[in-house]
Write a protein that holds these residues in place. Structure first.
Motif, PDB file in Angstrom:
ATOM      1  N   GLY A   1      26.702  56.893  39.878  1.00  0.00           N
ATOM      2  CA  GLY A   1      27.549  56.290  40.978  1.00  0.00           C
ATOM      3  C   GLY A   1      27.489  54.709  40.686  1.00  0.00           C
ATOM      4  N   PHE A   2      26.253  54.103  40.541  1.00  0.00           N
ATOM      5  CA  PHE A   2      26.100  52.639  40.433  1.00  0.00           C
ATOM      6  C   PHE A   2      26.443  52.006  38.867  1.00  0.00           C
ATOM      7  CE2 PHE A   2      23.623  48.909  39.301  1.00  0.00           C
ATOM      8  CZ  PHE A   2      24.185  48.139  40.158  1.00  0.00           C
ATOM      9  N   ALA A   3      26.118  52.729  38.098  1.00  0.00           N
ATOM     10  CA  ALA A   3      26.393  52.235  36.623  1.00  0.00           C
ATOM     11  C   ALA A   3      27.925  52.682  36.253  1.00  0.00           C
ATOM     12  CB  ALA A   3      25.302  52.953  35.668  1.00  0.00           C
ATOM     13  N   THR A   4      28.362  53.761  36.466  1.00  0.00           N
ATOM     14  CA  THR A   4      29.673  54.082  36.366  1.00  0.00           C
ATOM     15  C   THR A   4      30.566  53.364  37.158  1.00  0.00           C
ATOM     16  OG1 THR A   4      29.103  56.187  35.511  1.00  0.00           O
ATOM     17  CG2 THR A   4      31.429  55.991  36.251  1.00  0.00           C
ATOM     18  N   THR A   5      30.301  53.109  38.352  1.00  0.00           N
ATOM     19  CA  THR A   5      31.464  52.325  39.050  1.00  0.00           C
ATOM     20  C   THR A   5      31.498  51.124  38.537  1.00  0.00           C
ATOM     21  OG1 THR A   5      30.870  53.640  40.891  1.00  0.00           O
ATOM     22  CG2 THR A   5      31.782  51.463  41.282  1.00  0.00           C
ATOM     23  N   ASN A   6      30.193  50.400  38.287  1.00  0.00           N
ATOM     24  CA  ASN A   6      30.236  49.031  37.775  1.00  0.00           C
ATOM     25  C   ASN A   6      31.006  48.817  36.253  1.00  0.00           C
ATOM     26  OD1 ASN A   6      28.696  46.663  39.237  1.00  0.00           O
ATOM     27  ND2 ASN A   6      27.656  48.537  39.704  1.00  0.00           N
ATOM     28  N   ILE A   7      30.988  49.669  35.393  1.00  0.00           N
ATOM     29  CA  ILE A   7      31.499  49.693  34.063  1.00  0.00           C
ATOM     30  C   ILE A   7      33.083  49.734  34.532  1.00  0.00           C
ATOM     31  CG2 ILE A   7      31.741  51.048  32.019  1.00  0.00           C
ATOM     32  CD1 ILE A   7      28.863  51.874  32.310  1.00  0.00           C
ATOM     33  N   TYR A   8      33.354  50.846  34.976  1.00  0.00           N
ATOM     34  CA  TYR A   8      34.802  50.887  35.324  1.00  0.00           C
ATOM     35  C   TYR A   8      35.513  49.665  36.071  1.00  0.00           C
ATOM     36  CZ  TYR A   8      35.728  55.497  33.422  1.00  0.00           C
ATOM     37  OH  TYR A   8      35.589  56.730  32.580  1.00  0.00           O
ATOM     38  N   PHE A   9      34.738  49.093  37.026  1.00  0.00           N
ATOM     39  CA  PHE A   9      35.118  47.937  37.808  1.00  0.00           C
ATOM     40  C   PHE A   9      35.268  46.706  36.870  1.00  0.00           C
ATOM     41  CE2 PHE A   9      33.934  43.802  39.750  1.00  0.00           C
ATOM     42  CZ  PHE A   9      34.980  43.716  40.704  1.00  0.00           C
ATOM     43  N   HIS A  10      34.364  46.445  36.126  1.00  0.00           N
ATOM     44  CA  HIS A  10      34.303  45.111  35.102  1.00  0.00           C
ATOM     45  C   HIS A  10      35.430  45.720  33.933  1.00  0.00           C
ATOM     46  CE1 HIS A  10      31.570  42.794  36.985  1.00  0.00           C
ATOM     47  NE2 HIS A  10      31.018  43.872  37.329  1.00  0.00           N
ATOM     48  N   LEU A  11      35.510  46.762  33.720  1.00  0.00           N
ATOM     49  CA  LEU A  11      36.673  47.143  32.610  1.00  0.00           C
ATOM     50  C   LEU A  11      38.192  46.749  33.245  1.00  0.00           C
ATOM     51  CD1 LEU A  11      36.966  48.071  29.773  1.00  0.00           C
ATOM     52  CD2 LEU A  11      37.174  50.298  30.838  1.00  0.00           C
ATOM     53  N   SER A  12      38.270  47.143  34.522  1.00  0.00           N
ATOM     54  CA  SER A  12      39.576  47.141  35.249  1.00  0.00           C
ATOM     55  C   SER A  12      39.901  45.484  35.543  1.00  0.00           C
ATOM     56  CB  SER A  12      39.372  47.609  36.733  1.00  0.00           C
ATOM     57  OG  SER A  12      39.317  49.321  36.423  1.00  0.00           O
ATOM     58  N   ILE A  13      38.844  44.731  36.039  1.00  0.00           N
ATOM     59  CA  ILE A  13      39.046  43.240  36.111  1.00  0.00           C
ATOM     60  C   ILE A  13      39.112  42.719  34.510  1.00  0.00           C
ATOM     61  CG2 ILE A  13      37.902  41.207  36.804  1.00  0.00           C
ATOM     62  CD1 ILE A  13      38.557  43.089  39.100  1.00  0.00           C
ATOM     63  N   THR A  14      38.740  43.105  33.415  1.00  0.00           N
ATOM     64  CA  THR A  14      39.210  42.766  32.197  1.00  0.00           C
ATOM     65  C   THR A  14      40.715  43.094  32.237  1.00  0.00           C
ATOM     66  OG1 THR A  14      37.124  43.161  31.325  1.00  0.00           O
ATOM     67  CG2 THR A  14      38.646  42.992  29.752  1.00  0.00           C
TER      68      THR A  14
ATOM     69  N   ALA B   1      42.763  43.484  34.364  1.00  0.00           N
ATOM     70  CA  ALA B   1      43.598  42.598  35.388  1.00  0.00           C
ATOM     71  C   ALA B   1      43.727  41.040  34.827  1.00  0.00           C
ATOM     72  CB  ALA B   1      43.103  42.525  36.838  1.00  0.00           C
ATOM     73  N   ILE B   2      42.974  40.768  34.431  1.00  0.00           N
ATOM     74  CA  ILE B   2      42.808  39.215  34.065  1.00  0.00           C
ATOM     75  C   ILE B   2      43.677  39.037  32.682  1.00  0.00           C
ATOM     76  CG2 ILE B   2      41.480  37.409  32.665  1.00  0.00           C
ATOM     77  CD1 ILE B   2      38.844  38.449  34.230  1.00  0.00           C
ATOM     78  N   LEU B   3      43.787  40.077  31.877  1.00  0.00           N
ATOM     79  CA  LEU B   3      44.649  40.097  30.659  1.00  0.00           C
ATOM     80  C   LEU B   3      46.103  40.208  31.326  1.00  0.00           C
ATOM     81  CD1 LEU B   3      42.797  42.196  28.238  1.00  0.00           C
ATOM     82  CD2 LEU B   3      43.225  39.616  28.119  1.00  0.00           C
ATOM     83  N   ARG B   4      46.214  40.957  32.228  1.00  0.00           N
ATOM     84  CA  ARG B   4      47.690  41.222  32.763  1.00  0.00           C
ATOM     85  C   ARG B   4      48.078  39.939  33.521  1.00  0.00           C
ATOM     86  NH1 ARG B   4      51.555  42.900  31.986  1.00  0.00           N
ATOM     87  NH2 ARG B   4      52.218  43.574  33.847  1.00  0.00           N
ATOM     88  N   SER B   5      47.227  39.330  34.271  1.00  0.00           N
ATOM     89  CA  SER B   5      47.696  37.921  35.015  1.00  0.00           C
ATOM     90  C   SER B   5      48.076  36.897  34.122  1.00  0.00           C
ATOM     91  CB  SER B   5      46.450  37.870  35.968  1.00  0.00           C
ATOM     92  OG  SER B   5      45.388  37.041  35.195  1.00  0.00           O
ATOM     93  N   LYS B   6      47.588  37.014  32.854  1.00  0.00           N
ATOM     94  CA  LYS B   6      47.985  36.023  31.911  1.00  0.00           C
ATOM     95  C   LYS B   6      49.369  36.453  31.195  1.00  0.00           C
ATOM     96  CE  LYS B   6      44.678  33.358  33.295  1.00  0.00           C
ATOM     97  NZ  LYS B   6      45.020  32.155  34.090  1.00  0.00           N
ATOM     98  N   GLY B   7      49.733  37.569  31.201  1.00  0.00           N
ATOM     99  CA  GLY B   7      50.955  37.821  30.698  1.00  0.00           C
ATOM    100  C   GLY B   7      50.757  38.825  29.441  1.00  0.00           C
ATOM    101  N   VAL B   8      49.680  39.293  29.177  1.00  0.00           N
ATOM    102  CA  VAL B   8      49.269  40.139  28.267  1.00  0.00           C
ATOM    103  C   VAL B   8      49.831  41.556  28.337  1.00  0.00           C
ATOM    104  CG1 VAL B   8      47.651  41.506  26.667  1.00  0.00           C
ATOM    105  CG2 VAL B   8      47.220  39.194  27.526  1.00  0.00           C
ATOM    106  N   LYS B   9      50.606  41.940  27.402  1.00  0.00           N
ATOM    107  CA  LYS B   9      51.495  43.352  27.495  1.00  0.00           C
ATOM    108  C   LYS B   9      50.624  44.382  27.363  1.00  0.00           C
ATOM    109  CE  LYS B   9      55.623  40.864  27.984  1.00  0.00           C
ATOM    110  NZ  LYS B   9      55.647  40.311  29.268  1.00  0.00           N
ATOM    111  N   ILE B  10      50.084  44.936  28.465  1.00  0.00           N
ATOM    112  CA  ILE B  10      49.399  46.064  28.452  1.00  0.00           C
ATOM    113  C   ILE B  10      49.661  46.983  29.755  1.00  0.00           C
ATOM    114  CG2 ILE B  10      47.296  45.346  26.971  1.00  0.00           C
ATOM    115  CD1 ILE B  10      45.817  44.775  29.628  1.00  0.00           C
TER     116      ILE B  10
END
Length: 164
Positions: A130-143, A145-154
């Protein structure tokens, strides 16, 4: 396929591989390491923080669940080569773990301080699944999202770069 606590070691390794892919893609787009300080919005932690959590959680939570001393957190001021080394080291650490270290640990009580206001005791399986897996996926998703918000083609498939 039987899912065990040890199954999460391979899943976390895949997420580290995905983090490398996102790191490479971000660097190629930005033309240098400045993208490590990009943020989704001003009051959120930068990309370097997101990567730091992914690396630290990928190593520390399997260690705790296996009854091992968690590795020290990586530095919060790593540069691009430093992140590459930290991710490679985390993947090597995960590769050193064995199924036997996780056997029978599902209900082992773990008490962990979360900041200064919480110190819950939960079964090891709850922390990992629950805790670890959720946090890893959250921070990977934010990574991502940050890249997408800056125009990175992913795209969505880039989140599976480490495998399914």
């Amino acid at each position: 396929m039987t899912v065990t606590l040890f199954s999460f070691v391979a899943m976390f390794d895949q997420q580290l591989a995905t983090a490398v892919h996102l790191l490479d893609t971000g660097e190629a787009h930005a033309g240098g390491p400045g993208f490590l300080d990009w943020r989704l919005i001003d009051d959120m932690a930068p990309l370097r923080f997101q990567l730091r959590v992914i690396v630290n959680f990928s190593r520390s939570w399997p260690a705790r669940v296996a009854g091992l001393e968690p590795p020290a957190d990586i530095a919060d001021d790593l540069d691009l080569p430093g992140f590459r080394i930290a991710i490679a080291d985390a993947r090597a650490y995960l590769a050193s773990l064995t199924p036997a270290q996780f056997d029978g640990r599902e209900d082992a009580p773990l008490t962990v301080a979360l900041g200064t206001s919480m110190e819950p005791t939960l079964p090891a399986a709850k922390w990992l699944t629950g805790f670890a897996t959720t946090n890893i996926y959250f921070h990977l998703s934010i990574t991502y999202a940050i890249l997408r918000s800056k125009g990175v083609k992913i795209g969505k498939t880039d989140l599976f770069a480490g495998g399914l």
